[in-house]
Design a protein around this motif. Sequence first.
Motif, PDB file in Angstrom:
ATOM      1  N   VAL A  93       0.695  -0.870  -0.029  1.00  0.00           N
ATOM      2  CA  VAL A  93      -0.279   0.448   0.583  1.00  0.00           C
ATOM      3  C   VAL A  93       1.348   1.525  -0.201  1.00  0.00           C
ATOM      4  CG1 VAL A  93      -1.848   1.453   0.975  1.00  0.00           C
ATOM      5  CG2 VAL A  93      -1.829  -0.914   1.445  1.00  0.00           C
ATOM      6  N   VAL A  94       1.922   1.189   0.843  1.00  0.00           N
ATOM      7  CA  VAL A  94       2.625   2.475   1.085  1.00  0.00           C
ATOM      8  C   VAL A  94       3.242   2.049  -0.360  1.00  0.00           C
ATOM      9  CG1 VAL A  94       4.980   3.219   1.727  1.00  0.00           C
ATOM     10  CG2 VAL A  94       3.712   2.277   3.712  1.00  0.00           C
ATOM     11  N   LEU A  97       0.538   3.711  -3.268  1.00  0.00           N
ATOM     12  CA  LEU A  97       0.289   5.646  -2.916  1.00  0.00           C
ATOM     13  C   LEU A  97       0.917   6.322  -2.628  1.00  0.00           C
ATOM     14  CD1 LEU A  97      -1.628   5.182   0.527  1.00  0.00           C
ATOM     15  CD2 LEU A  97      -2.379   4.548  -2.100  1.00  0.00           C
ATOM     16  N   GLN A  99       3.532   8.505  -1.273  1.00  0.00           N
ATOM     17  CA  GLN A  99       3.185   9.702  -1.161  1.00  0.00           C
ATOM     18  C   GLN A  99       4.345  10.080  -0.170  1.00  0.00           C
ATOM     19  OE1 GLN A  99      -0.271  11.150   0.945  1.00  0.00           O
ATOM     20  NE2 GLN A  99      -0.541  11.955  -1.353  1.00  0.00           N
ATOM     21  N   ALA A 184     -13.601 -10.085   6.515  1.00  0.00           N
ATOM     22  CA  ALA A 184     -12.262  -8.903   5.931  1.00  0.00           C
ATOM     23  C   ALA A 184     -12.237  -9.494   4.154  1.00  0.00           C
ATOM     24  CB  ALA A 184     -10.946  -9.364   6.755  1.00  0.00           C
ATOM     25  N   ALA A 188     -12.636  -6.397   2.282  1.00  0.00           N
ATOM     26  CA  ALA A 188     -11.310  -5.574   1.396  1.00  0.00           C
ATOM     27  C   ALA A 188     -11.591  -5.252  -0.196  1.00  0.00           C
ATOM     28  CB  ALA A 188     -10.336  -6.187   2.037  1.00  0.00           C
ATOM     29  N   LEU A 191     -13.905  -2.788  -0.978  1.00  0.00           N
ATOM     30  CA  LEU A 191     -14.115  -1.993  -0.967  1.00  0.00           C
ATOM     31  C   LEU A 191     -12.697  -0.736  -1.810  1.00  0.00           C
ATOM     32  CD1 LEU A 191     -13.393  -1.278   3.249  1.00  0.00           C
ATOM     33  CD2 LEU A 191     -15.029  -0.052   1.890  1.00  0.00           C
ATOM     34  N   ALA A 192     -11.938  -2.172  -2.524  1.00  0.00           N
ATOM     35  CA  ALA A 192     -10.905  -1.328  -3.292  1.00  0.00           C
ATOM     36  C   ALA A 192     -11.256  -1.494  -4.896  1.00  0.00           C
ATOM     37  CB  ALA A 192      -9.701  -2.954  -2.937  1.00  0.00           C
ATOM     38  N   THR A 195     -13.920   1.891  -5.825  1.00  0.00           N
ATOM     39  CA  THR A 195     -13.710   3.606  -6.400  1.00  0.00           C
ATOM     40  C   THR A 195     -12.592   3.312  -7.530  1.00  0.00           C
ATOM     41  OG1 THR A 195     -12.207   2.819  -5.042  1.00  0.00           O
ATOM     42  CG2 THR A 195     -13.332   4.046  -3.791  1.00  0.00           C
ATOM     43  N   VAL A 196     -12.859   2.632  -8.598  1.00  0.00           N
ATOM     44  CA  VAL A 196     -11.895   2.620  -9.718  1.00  0.00           C
ATOM     45  C   VAL A 196     -12.663   3.332 -10.391  1.00  0.00           C
ATOM     46  CG1 VAL A 196     -11.501   0.964 -11.669  1.00  0.00           C
ATOM     47  CG2 VAL A 196     -10.642   0.040  -9.144  1.00  0.00           C
ATOM     48  N   LYS A 198     -14.511   5.943 -10.390  1.00  0.00           N
ATOM     49  CA  LYS A 198     -14.314   6.801  -9.647  1.00  0.00           C
ATOM     50  C   LYS A 198     -13.014   8.007 -10.392  1.00  0.00           C
ATOM     51  CE  LYS A 198     -18.406   6.684  -6.608  1.00  0.00           C
ATOM     52  NZ  LYS A 198     -18.351   6.243  -4.804  1.00  0.00           N
ATOM     53  N   VAL A 202     -10.811  11.861 -10.864  1.00  0.00           N
ATOM     54  CA  VAL A 202     -10.153  12.774 -10.224  1.00  0.00           C
ATOM     55  C   VAL A 202      -8.487  12.492 -10.701  1.00  0.00           C
ATOM     56  CG1 VAL A 202      -9.323  13.091  -7.670  1.00  0.00           C
ATOM     57  CG2 VAL A 202     -10.859  11.617  -7.872  1.00  0.00           C
ATOM     58  N   TYR A 203      -8.385  11.621 -10.901  1.00  0.00           N
ATOM     59  CA  TYR A 203      -6.600  12.224 -11.985  1.00  0.00           C
ATOM     60  C   TYR A 203      -7.309  13.104 -12.877  1.00  0.00           C
ATOM     61  CZ  TYR A 203      -5.055   8.176  -8.601  1.00  0.00           C
ATOM     62  OH  TYR A 203      -5.040   7.789  -8.801  1.00  0.00           O
TER      63      TYR A 203
ATOM     64  N   LEU B  32      -1.720   5.623   7.566  1.00  0.00           N
ATOM     65  CA  LEU B  32      -0.700   4.274   7.399  1.00  0.00           C
ATOM     66  C   LEU B  32      -0.360   4.199   9.076  1.00  0.00           C
ATOM     67  CD1 LEU B  32       0.532   4.048   3.603  1.00  0.00           C
ATOM     68  CD2 LEU B  32      -1.129   2.466   4.566  1.00  0.00           C
ATOM     69  N   ALA B  74      -7.316  -9.609   9.098  1.00  0.00           N
ATOM     70  CA  ALA B  74      -8.391  -8.475   9.366  1.00  0.00           C
ATOM     71  C   ALA B  74      -8.413  -7.113   9.223  1.00  0.00           C
ATOM     72  CB  ALA B  74      -9.986  -9.325   9.446  1.00  0.00           C
ATOM     73  N   ALA B  77      -6.154  -5.624   6.944  1.00  0.00           N
ATOM     74  CA  ALA B  77      -6.922  -5.460   5.338  1.00  0.00           C
ATOM     75  C   ALA B  77      -7.854  -4.609   5.005  1.00  0.00           C
ATOM     76  CB  ALA B  77      -7.270  -7.079   5.192  1.00  0.00           C
ATOM     77  N   VAL B  78      -8.949  -4.861   6.110  1.00  0.00           N
ATOM     78  CA  VAL B  78      -9.640  -3.845   6.091  1.00  0.00           C
ATOM     79  C   VAL B  78      -9.540  -2.238   5.972  1.00  0.00           C
ATOM     80  CG1 VAL B  78     -12.698  -3.149   6.386  1.00  0.00           C
ATOM     81  CG2 VAL B  78     -11.438  -5.574   6.392  1.00  0.00           C
ATOM     82  N   LEU B  80      -6.489  -0.753   5.025  1.00  0.00           N
ATOM     83  CA  LEU B  80      -6.060  -0.454   3.565  1.00  0.00           C
ATOM     84  C   LEU B  80      -6.453  -0.207   3.160  1.00  0.00           C
ATOM     85  CD1 LEU B  80      -2.163  -2.383   4.343  1.00  0.00           C
ATOM     86  CD2 LEU B  80      -2.679  -0.024   4.503  1.00  0.00           C
ATOM     87  N   ALA B  81      -7.261  -1.423   3.150  1.00  0.00           N
ATOM     88  CA  ALA B  81      -8.462  -0.864   1.716  1.00  0.00           C
ATOM     89  C   ALA B  81      -9.274   0.041   1.668  1.00  0.00           C
ATOM     90  CB  ALA B  81      -9.678  -1.882   1.811  1.00  0.00           C
ATOM     91  N   VAL B  84      -6.410   3.122   0.676  1.00  0.00           N
ATOM     92  CA  VAL B  84      -5.994   2.860  -0.823  1.00  0.00           C
ATOM     93  C   VAL B  84      -7.519   3.843  -1.013  1.00  0.00           C
ATOM     94  CG1 VAL B  84      -6.298   2.013  -2.248  1.00  0.00           C
ATOM     95  CG2 VAL B  84      -4.607   1.113  -0.439  1.00  0.00           C
ATOM     96  N   PHE B  87      -7.726   7.176  -0.526  1.00  0.00           N
ATOM     97  CA  PHE B  87      -6.795   7.839  -1.408  1.00  0.00           C
ATOM     98  C   PHE B  87      -6.670   8.424  -2.832  1.00  0.00           C
ATOM     99  CE2 PHE B  87      -2.888   7.722  -3.923  1.00  0.00           C
ATOM    100  CZ  PHE B  87      -2.402   9.278  -3.843  1.00  0.00           C
ATOM    101  N   ARG B  88      -7.805   7.429  -3.326  1.00  0.00           N
ATOM    102  CA  ARG B  88      -7.915   7.296  -4.818  1.00  0.00           C
ATOM    103  C   ARG B  88      -9.425   8.846  -4.779  1.00  0.00           C
ATOM    104  NH1 ARG B  88      -8.388   1.116  -6.248  1.00  0.00           N
ATOM    105  NH2 ARG B  88      -7.188   0.631  -7.334  1.00  0.00           N
ATOM    106  N   ASN B  89      -9.887   8.991  -3.155  1.00  0.00           N
ATOM    107  CA  ASN B  89     -11.118   9.802  -3.480  1.00  0.00           C
ATOM    108  C   ASN B  89     -10.729  11.412  -3.051  1.00  0.00           C
ATOM    109  OD1 ASN B  89     -13.222   8.680  -4.670  1.00  0.00           O
ATOM    110  ND2 ASN B  89     -13.613   7.880  -3.086  1.00  0.00           N
TER     111      ASN B  89
END
Lengths: 241, 103
Positions: A93-94, A97, A99, A184, A188, A191-192, A195-196, A198, A202-203, B32, B74, B77-78, B80-81, B84, B87-89
């Motif tokens: 994730v780091v 992102l 950043q 979970a 996950a 959630l991930a 947003t693809v 959207k 943004v970019y 993070l 768990a 995972a959630v 970090l999701a 992310v 961050f996308r928004n």
Amino acid sequence: MTSLLPLLSTAQVTPGEVEAPLGPQVAFWVLAALTVVGAMLAVTRRNLIGAVMSLVASFFGLAGLYLLLSAHFLAAIQVLVYAGGIMVLFVFVVMVLNQEEAEPWALRHVFGLALGVAAAVYLAVRLGQLLWAAGPGGGELASRLRIREGAPPQGYGTVAAIGDYFFTEFLFPFEAVSILLVIAVVGAVVLARTTVAKATTVYELPPGEVDLRQPQHDARDEVLGVLGHHAQAANRPGGGH
Amino acid sequence: MLPLSYFNYYLALGAVLFAIGAVGVIARRNALIALMSVELMLNAANLTLVVFARAQHDMRGQAVAFLTIAVAAAEAAVGLAIVVGVFRNRRSTQLDDLTMMKH
């Protein structure tokens, strides 16, 4: 040893008690130092990758401490799940992102820092009080906590012994955790994923660039096209595979 | 392996780790780092569980610590999701920037 932490004065060896062998003593202090230094670096580092790596070092130190406490299975799990799984996820994730962090400690958040330090001091004081009250060797507190001297029984901390608990006394939490993990994972992914669509709004692209993320045609067409091609190939006389 | 006299040191170590994690959650602005600090606090609690399990020659503490590790996985995972997704928004992982609910 006692001079290091005078409040925790229980390291005095009473006549009936066996002095700890030197090897585990040294191992404890080395691993404890590794754990604490790693944790402090993880919290204070500016560089995120550096922070993650410090935390990995800290978790390795904890795994070593679990070994000292004869929790062999947990030590293995600590390395596999924490150092090998969760922290790799953090690194991913780091890097995704990517950043730069402008300022790690916000100055206008002196309040938060003060609160954190106050919490640390409070914990230390309460622990000191507790240990002070317990006195050397644990005293009455030790008997109330059912603390036992000596080596643990045969098979303590092994997979077989812990498995016994999971399939008898801890069966319900064990199953509940498996359901939690499924939730979970699905959560996950959801959630991930959502947003693809959207993200493309943004970019901002430089003028003249083609947004490769924006599909030029519906992806379903492609799949259907391939399927159709296969169907045609199958329908041709002698064209099947 | 170590006699009873060392359990206090183990408990003190757990408290120190928990305090470091608490400072990280409260004082750091990066989401993070805050998540990592939560992991650290969970680990400190785990260490305490294992120490008491060893002190009582009872493996229930280790079983609970194992379950804690699963829950921590768990949570990571959630969490970090979510980071992310945010961050996308909003193009930021700073907790200070998440003030949408204020207004």
